[in-house]
Design a protein around this motif. Structure first.
Motif, PDB file in Angstrom:
ATOM      1  N   VAL A  28       0.835  -1.195   0.000  1.00 56.25           N
ATOM      2  CA  VAL A  28       0.000   0.000   0.000  1.00 56.25           C
ATOM      3  C   VAL A  28       0.871   1.248   0.000  1.00 56.25           C
ATOM      4  CG1 VAL A  28      -1.801   1.237   1.248  1.00 56.25           C
ATOM      5  CG2 VAL A  28      -1.741  -1.251   1.283  1.00 56.25           C
ATOM      6  N   SER A  29       0.507   2.233  -0.804  1.00 54.28           N
ATOM      7  CA  SER A  29       1.196   3.520  -0.774  1.00 54.28           C
ATOM      8  C   SER A  29       0.158   4.627  -0.783  1.00 54.28           C
ATOM      9  CB  SER A  29       2.138   3.677  -1.973  1.00 54.28           C
ATOM     10  OG  SER A  29       1.415   3.659  -3.181  1.00 54.28           O
ATOM     11  N   VAL A  30       0.532   5.759  -0.225  1.00 53.97           N
ATOM     12  CA  VAL A  30      -0.375   6.891  -0.116  1.00 53.97           C
ATOM     13  C   VAL A  30       0.318   8.133  -0.636  1.00 53.97           C
ATOM     14  CG1 VAL A  30      -1.725   8.319   1.457  1.00 53.97           C
ATOM     15  CG2 VAL A  30      -1.505   5.874   1.890  1.00 53.97           C
ATOM     16  N   GLN A  31      -0.362   8.905  -1.462  1.00 57.44           N
ATOM     17  CA  GLN A  31       0.195  10.153  -1.981  1.00 57.44           C
ATOM     18  C   GLN A  31      -0.796  11.284  -1.765  1.00 57.44           C
ATOM     19  OE1 GLN A  31       1.324   7.770  -5.907  1.00 57.44           O
ATOM     20  NE2 GLN A  31       1.287   9.967  -6.123  1.00 57.44           N
ATOM     21  N   VAL A  32      -0.281  12.471  -1.632  1.00 53.91           N
ATOM     22  CA  VAL A  32      -1.119  13.655  -1.596  1.00 53.91           C
ATOM     23  C   VAL A  32      -0.622  14.607  -2.666  1.00 53.91           C
ATOM     24  CG1 VAL A  32      -1.875  15.634  -0.254  1.00 53.91           C
ATOM     25  CG2 VAL A  32      -1.615  13.421   0.855  1.00 53.91           C
ATOM     26  N   ASP A  33      -1.494  14.965  -3.570  1.00 48.62           N
ATOM     27  CA  ASP A  33      -1.164  15.902  -4.645  1.00 48.62           C
ATOM     28  C   ASP A  33      -2.193  17.022  -4.599  1.00 48.62           C
ATOM     29  OD1 ASP A  33      -0.339  17.223  -6.889  1.00 48.62           O
ATOM     30  OD2 ASP A  33      -1.058  15.722  -8.318  1.00 48.62           O
ATOM     31  N   GLY A  34      -1.763  18.178  -4.091  1.00 47.16           N
ATOM     32  CA  GLY A  34      -2.724  19.260  -3.908  1.00 47.16           C
ATOM     33  C   GLY A  34      -3.743  18.854  -2.862  1.00 47.16           C
ATOM     34  N   GLN A  35      -4.992  18.786  -3.251  1.00 45.88           N
ATOM     35  CA  GLN A  35      -6.051  18.389  -2.332  1.00 45.88           C
ATOM     36  C   GLN A  35      -6.585  16.990  -2.636  1.00 45.88           C
ATOM     37  OE1 GLN A  35      -7.488  20.200   0.493  1.00 45.88           O
ATOM     38  NE2 GLN A  35      -5.421  20.953   0.181  1.00 45.88           N
ATOM     39  N   GLU A  36      -5.811  16.199  -3.401  1.00 42.48           N
ATOM     40  CA  GLU A  36      -6.261  14.847  -3.741  1.00 42.48           C
ATOM     41  C   GLU A  36      -5.387  13.807  -3.052  1.00 42.48           C
ATOM     42  OE1 GLU A  36      -8.040  13.142  -7.687  1.00 42.48           O
ATOM     43  OE2 GLU A  36      -5.864  13.031  -7.800  1.00 42.48           O
ATOM     44  N   LEU A  37      -6.014  12.909  -2.334  1.00 44.17           N
ATOM     45  CA  LEU A  37      -5.343  11.805  -1.667  1.00 44.17           C
ATOM     46  C   LEU A  37      -5.541  10.550  -2.511  1.00 44.17           C
ATOM     47  CD1 LEU A  37      -4.063  10.565   0.984  1.00 44.17           C
ATOM     48  CD2 LEU A  37      -6.402  10.157   1.730  1.00 44.17           C
ATOM     49  N   THR A  38      -4.436   9.881  -2.848  1.00 44.54           N
ATOM     50  CA  THR A  38      -4.517   8.656  -3.641  1.00 44.54           C
ATOM     51  C   THR A  38      -3.912   7.500  -2.860  1.00 44.54           C
ATOM     52  OG1 THR A  38      -4.290   9.897  -5.703  1.00 44.54           O
ATOM     53  CG2 THR A  38      -3.914   7.531  -5.816  1.00 44.54           C
ATOM     54  N   SER A 117       2.523   5.930 -10.002  1.00 42.52           N
ATOM     55  CA  SER A 117       1.470   6.605  -9.260  1.00 42.52           C
ATOM     56  C   SER A 117       1.828   8.054  -8.940  1.00 42.52           C
ATOM     57  CB  SER A 117       1.174   5.861  -7.954  1.00 42.52           C
ATOM     58  OG  SER A 117       0.658   4.572  -8.214  1.00 42.52           O
ATOM     59  N   LEU A 118       3.101   8.409  -9.101  1.00 45.91           N
ATOM     60  CA  LEU A 118       3.516   9.800  -8.905  1.00 45.91           C
ATOM     61  C   LEU A 118       2.989  10.672 -10.041  1.00 45.91           C
ATOM     62  CD1 LEU A 118       7.313   9.408  -7.993  1.00 45.91           C
ATOM     63  CD2 LEU A 118       5.482  10.045  -6.416  1.00 45.91           C
ATOM     64  N   PRO A 119       2.854  11.967  -9.817  1.00 46.24           N
ATOM     65  CA  PRO A 119       2.594  12.871 -10.943  1.00 46.24           C
ATOM     66  C   PRO A 119       3.696  12.726 -11.994  1.00 46.24           C
ATOM     67  CG  PRO A 119       2.329  14.020  -8.839  1.00 46.24           C
ATOM     68  CD  PRO A 119       2.922  12.684  -8.518  1.00 46.24           C
ATOM     69  N   ALA A 120       3.345  12.856 -13.251  1.00 43.94           N
ATOM     70  CA  ALA A 120       4.289  12.595 -14.343  1.00 43.94           C
ATOM     71  C   ALA A 120       5.590  13.373 -14.190  1.00 43.94           C
ATOM     72  CB  ALA A 120       3.631  12.917 -15.685  1.00 43.94           C
ATOM     73  N   GLN A 121       5.500  14.623 -13.726  1.00 44.26           N
ATOM     74  CA  GLN A 121       6.687  15.468 -13.647  1.00 44.26           C
ATOM     75  C   GLN A 121       7.645  15.038 -12.536  1.00 44.26           C
ATOM     76  OE1 GLN A 121       3.600  16.419 -13.000  1.00 44.26           O
ATOM     77  NE2 GLN A 121       3.472  17.682 -11.160  1.00 44.26           N
ATOM     78  N   GLU A 122       7.238  14.111 -11.680  1.00 44.20           N
ATOM     79  CA  GLU A 122       8.092  13.675 -10.574  1.00 44.20           C
ATOM     80  C   GLU A 122       8.684  12.283 -10.797  1.00 44.20           C
ATOM     81  OE1 GLU A 122       5.919  13.943  -6.937  1.00 44.20           O
ATOM     82  OE2 GLU A 122       5.588  16.107  -7.093  1.00 44.20           O
TER      83      GLU A 122
END
Length: 264
Positions: A28-38, A117-122
């Motif tokens: 399991v992994s958790v990311q936060v991008d802006g106001q979106e939790l994935t 699962s990271l944003p493309a730019q990362e």
């Protein structure tokens, strides 16, 4: 970045429900991008993702609810996973993990899914680190790793795609089936914009010498065909590299290579 406490609590409720519904889930992994939790997790060999938009909740924000606090809260939810950690993936942590991968399946595959699962730019840094590990993998894993990473690179656009294709090109010499990898990479290069294609064709032409001798002429011909599609004017850089390569081909193949270039 401050998060809204009530929104985080609501996200945790969703996550608990997801865990209870999928007790076999792992990694399991958790990311936060802006106001979106994935939340991403593996289940039955596939990647599943639960997305929660935190900004949709109309609660008053409170200070001090940071990503560190969110991670601590999520770790409390990880117990049903029998020891699998819930963690916040970042480019730095994934790059560090990539530098220690020792096998492609299941370790490398699972890590690649987390990188995607990271944003493309990362993704660049972690992908480069994983590409650099190809020579350290068992021989039987290297071709699969190359193809899997190439597919991940093709999900990216522009400069990032070009840079990562170059990094993959540097790994061809380590692979057991080099011509297959060369052809796969050539197809990917041919999808680049014309402005970038010539430079990458020149790079690929320079790698023909790393192929087995009996496959070099076939690779030479494939690059010549790609340059022909590009056009003589735009294709000067790879043509110069190809011409300089002829003397390094097997003696029996040199005249055939010269004949290919006479068409230009």
């Amino acid at each position: 970045m401050d998060l809204k406490k009530a929104a985080v609590d609501d996200a945790l409720r969703h996550l608990r429900e997801e865990i209870q519904a999928n007790p076999e889930a792992s990694s399991v992994s958790v990311q936060v991008d802006g106001q979106e939790l994935t939340v991403s997790y593996n289940l039955h060999g596939g990647v599943n993702r639960l997305k929660i938009t935190l900004g949709a909740h109309e609660f008053e924000p409170i200070d001090g609810v940071t990503l560190k606090d969110l991670r601590a809260r999520l770790e409390n939810v990880s117990q049903p996973f029998a020891g699998d950690d819930v963690h916040l993936d970042t480019p730095d942590t994934l790059r560090e993990s990539a530098a220690n991968v020792n096998q492609w399946e299941p370790e490398g595959v699972a890590l690649l899914q987390r990188i995607q699962s990271l944003p493309a730019q990362e993704r660049n840094g972690p992908l480069v680190a994983l590409i650099d590990r190809i020579p350290a993998l068992p021989d039987r894993h290297q071709s699969g790793a190359f193809e899997g990473l190439l597919a991940a690179v093709l999900d990216l656009d522009g400069l990032a795609r070009g840079l990562l294709l170059s990094a993959l090109g540097g790994q061809i010499r380590w692979l057991p089936d080099r011509l297959v990898a060369f052809d796969s990479l050539l197809r990917a290069v041919c999808e680049l914009d014309v402005a970038d294609r010539a430079r990458h064709l020149a790079e690929l032409a320079a790698r023909i010498g790393s192929l087995c001798g009996d496959t070099q002429l076939a690779a030479f011909g494939s690059v010549v065909a790609a340059v022909r599609d590009l056009g003589v004017s735009a294709g000067q850089e790879p043509l110069v590299v190809l011409a300089g390569l002829i003397g390094r081909l097997r003696e029996d193949d040199r005249e055939a290579a010269r004949e290919m270039l006479r068409a230009f």
